[in-house]
Write an enzyme that holds these catalytic residues in place. Structure first.
Site, PDB file in Angstrom:
ATOM      1  N   GLU A 175       0.735  -1.155   0.121  1.00  0.00           N
ATOM      2  CA  GLU A 175      -0.004  -0.025   0.063  1.00  0.00           C
ATOM      3  C   GLU A 175       0.934   0.968  -0.051  1.00  0.00           C
ATOM      4  O   GLU A 175       2.098   1.031   0.023  1.00  0.00           O
ATOM      5  CB  GLU A 175      -0.870   0.033   1.318  1.00  0.00           C
ATOM      6  CG  GLU A 175      -0.376  -0.166   2.686  1.00  0.00           C
ATOM      7  CD  GLU A 175      -1.269  -0.412   3.476  1.00  0.00           C
ATOM      8  OE1 GLU A 175      -2.277  -1.103   3.498  1.00  0.00           O
ATOM      9  OE2 GLU A 175      -1.144   0.216   4.724  1.00  0.00           O
ATOM     10  N   HIS A 181      -4.533   2.936   8.038  1.00  0.00           N
ATOM     11  CA  HIS A 181      -3.508   2.545   8.585  1.00  0.00           C
ATOM     12  C   HIS A 181      -2.407   3.738   8.891  1.00  0.00           C
ATOM     13  O   HIS A 181      -2.310   4.664   8.081  1.00  0.00           O
ATOM     14  CB  HIS A 181      -2.462   1.568   7.769  1.00  0.00           C
ATOM     15  CG  HIS A 181      -3.261   0.221   7.616  1.00  0.00           C
ATOM     16  ND1 HIS A 181      -3.184  -0.502   6.575  1.00  0.00           N
ATOM     17  CD2 HIS A 181      -4.014  -0.425   8.518  1.00  0.00           C
ATOM     18  CE1 HIS A 181      -3.709  -1.990   6.740  1.00  0.00           C
ATOM     19  NE2 HIS A 181      -4.420  -1.479   7.753  1.00  0.00           N
TER      20      HIS A 181
END
Lengths: 294, 405
Positions: free
Chosen positions: A209, A247
């Site tokens: 990511e 996150h």
């Protein structure tokens, strides 16, 4: 074979008497994992459906000889729990806990490096060798034993990827969620190295990511050391810069860390990039068949 | 959590770091008063939680008190558009009025946690006042990086080295004291970033932190109550705030497809896949591990508040949370929140069959998709008002949310 965790792994669950700890300790046991003990300070002497609970890791290690610890302890105490596991001699630790302060992890990281401990996570779904052992919170039934190793920073995205690979008619050797925090115990390279050595693994899927440069460093490693085919998807191509996408680690700062840049570096290193997340399983299946005749 | 400049300076001052004399003002008249009190000239600095405010016109010098008042008049309520804010900008609500410093030269000093080495790292340069990215590009040799081992802290030899590199031998003792105070503040307040740009050497030879930026690790706020009380709620998007109080992670985006997903990685991926299918996501929304009827209802409520939203995409991969529970949650939620736009649901993982069964028997209509690809295409077409046959229920036009039957 498989990687890092096996049918023989003996697991102690730290925080086993909490709601999540209890649920997942039992779910792991149902999957076939040898859950041999639990630890919750103040709850020693209890048992969780037959799993003995101790006050300290030291007691758990003395009595039931676990070699892997699975941690569900709340964030303010999680760093201490990891260090307790290290102190009791455990060499493989899986920390599920989300929300550990970064400066706590800075200290933990120093210790685990010195003590040569493998820490998976924190803020991760854990690790699974399908059909053998599940040490984490993933839904076991979507995984199927096979030849693809998966390394993922995100939990649900690991499930999505494994599910697509299973549906495409392949399976997984071992799947690991390395965690979505800025400081994590193991990076892609650690796992790439092990998958390259594992005779059962024929290809590796990296689920990355935005944010940080772990994927870029992995690309460099793939270029120089990997003979097996490596695939990669990077989540967060549409994420706005400067915003933390859930996150703590997924935040774009400046030019590096963007999905575009990561794809570019990965491609240049010979990684098969998959840019549409709807086609992960299909692409791996086709590529392995057509280009590698696997 | 980002602190305002004046808050960061308050914290740093409590550690003995010298900061300019100044006050926060809320009205133009205050600025006039404060300028009289401090002595002229003064600097007026917009207190907004974004970088690049100087370039956007948020920092100005006033030579007279009248000028200070006029500048304040102009700045209050002004929309500052910087690279980080996007076109919607941020409104100036507070001004920090400070006594202007008599600057000899500008330095750069910051501490961050370097993800590559997992260590707090001091970054410094004698070229302060410009962005450190620019310095890195133009004068990479002028950037000093000193990794700190948390077990032993910022060591005297490292501080000494910094002093020589920044040419601070004349301010030896003062510099050493300030640098170790900065590291102490960084670790005791759980900063993820502490940045002074510039830290200046005054004509008098003393050091002064003319600007200060402090980002605090959200995960550590539970043990930094003094800091968490500083949170400026007026600087956050109200929808994002409301979502956070309900345990949701929501970020607004410019598109027209509302998203509700479990897990941050999958939520990002859902946005990506929508874009690839020709749609535009209206938000990032991670409902977290527990998708209860309440959190789902809150999600619907916040998503549908945006009039641009033309369709909703619910993407759940059941792991910890089971699909049947989610399906029931969605139905419960739609009984309390009225949703008039089409809802596309992709539900898979733990107890998928049971979940699907529940959705099929539901008193409202959904568009059900089997996988990510199909779902993304469906919802993108719906948001673009295309009535082609990708829909599973072409006869029933978008009736999700109707409380009939």
């Amino acid at each position: 074979m498989a990687v890092c965790v096996y049918r023989t792994s003996r697991v102690v669950v730290q925080g086993i008497t909490g709601k999540e700890g209890r649920y997942h300790a039992l779910a792991c046991r149902d999957y076939g994992t040898k859950v041999v003990a639990g630890v919750t300070p103040g709850k020693g002497g209890m048992d969780v459906e037959g799993i003995p609970v101790y006050n300290t890791m030291e007691e758990a290690v003395q009595n039931n000889h676990p070699n892997v610890s699975l941690i569900f302890v709340p964030p303010p105490f999680a760093a201490d729990a990891i260090l307790e596991a290290v102190g009791s001699g455990i060499k493989t630790i899986v920390c599920i806990t989300e929300g550990i302060p970064v400066l706590d992890m800075v200290k933990v990281k120093r210790v685990i490096e010195k003590e040569n401990v493998t820490l998976i996570g924190p803020n991760c779904p854990g690790i699974i060798t399908p059909g053998a052992t599940k040490i984490g919170i993933m839904p076991g039934h979507i995984f199927k034993r096979g030849s693809v190793g998966i390394i993922s920073r995100s939990g649900t995205l690991l499930y999505e990827t494994a599910d697509q690979i299973t549906k495409a008619g392949l399976g997984q050797s071992t799947c690991v969620g390395i965690g979505g925090d800025p400081i994590i115990g193991t990076d892609y390279i650690y796992w790439l190295e092990r998958f390259e050595q594992d005779p059962e693994t024929e290809a590796v899927m990296m689920v990355g990511e935005i944010g940080g440069n772990a994927e870029e460093k992995a690309a460099e490693y793939v270029k120089n050391h990997m003979k097996k085919p490596v695939f990669a998807f990077i989540a967060g191509r549409t994420a706005p810069p400067g915003r933390r996408m859930g996150h703590a680690g997924a935040i774009i700062m400046g030019k590096s860390g963007t999905a575009e840049y990561k794809y570019e570096v990965l491609r240049a290193s010979g990684v098969h990039t998959i840019e549409n997340p709807g086609y992960i399983g299909e692409t791996i299946y086709k590529t392995l068949k057509e280009e590698y005749s696997l | 959590m980002k602190l305002h400049e004046y808050q960061a300076k308050e914290v740093l001052a409590s550690y003995g770091v010298p900061v300019p004399e100044g006050r926060v003002t809320h009205f133009p008249y205050d600025a006039w008063m404060v300028s009289m009190e401090l002595g002229l000239p003064v600097v007026l600095k917009a207190q907004v939680l974004t970088g690049g405010r100087g370039k956007a016109g948020g920092v100005k010098l006033a030579k007279t008190s009248d000028e200070a008042r006029d500048i304040a008049q102009e700045l209050f309520g002004k929309k500052l558009v910087t690279k980080q804010t996007g076109p919607q900008g941020v409104i100036v609500r507070k001004l920090l009025v400070e006594k202007a410093a008599d600057i000899d030269r500008e330095l750069y000093f910051s501490i961050v946690v370097d993800r590559t080495t997992s260590k707090p790292t001091v970054i410094a340069s004698k070229r302060g006042g410009m962005s450190i990215e620019e310095v890195a590009e133009q004068y990479p040799e002028d950037i000093i990086k000193i990794p700190i081992d948390p077990a032993v802290g910022f060591l005297p030899y490292q501080i000494r080295r910094l002093k020589y590199d920044l040419e601070l031998t004349a301010q030896e003792k003062e510099a050493a004291k300030i640098f170790s105070a900065l590291y102490q503040a960084f670790s005791e307040k759980d900063c993820s970033l502490l940045e002074l740009n510039p830290l200046v050497v005054l004509k008098s030879g003393h050091l002064l932190a003319v600007d200060a930026k402090m980002d605090i690790d959200e995960n550590a706020l539970y043990r930094r109550r003094d800091i968490s009380r500083m949170r400026d709620l007026t600087e956050s998007d109200p929808d994002e705030l409301e979502a956070r109080f309900s345990g949701l992670n929501f970020i607004k985006l410019p598109g027209n497809i509302g998203c509700m997903v479990n897990g941050a990685g999958l939520a990002m991926t859902t946005m990506d896949v929508i874009k690839l299918a020709g749609g535009e996501p209206a938000n990032f929304l991670d409902v977290g591990g527990e998708a209860t009827p309440e959190t789902i209802a809150k999600g619907f409520e916040i998503i549908t508040r945006d009039p641009k939203v033309k369709a909703i995409f619910i993407n759940i991969f059941g792991g910890i949370v089971r699909c049947d529970k989610v399906a029931n949650g969605i139905i419960q939620a739609l009984k309390t929140v009225e949703v008039k736009i089409p809802v596309v649901i992709r539900l898979t993982g733990m107890n998928k069959e049971e979940g699907m069964e529940i959705l099929k028997k539901a008193p409202m209509q959904f568009y059900i998709a089997e996988d990510l690809r199909e779902a993304a295409k469906m919802v993108s077409d719906l948001s673009n008002n295309k009535n082609n046959e990708t829909e599973k229920k072409p006869a029933e036009k978008a009736k999700a949310g109707k409380k009939e039957k």
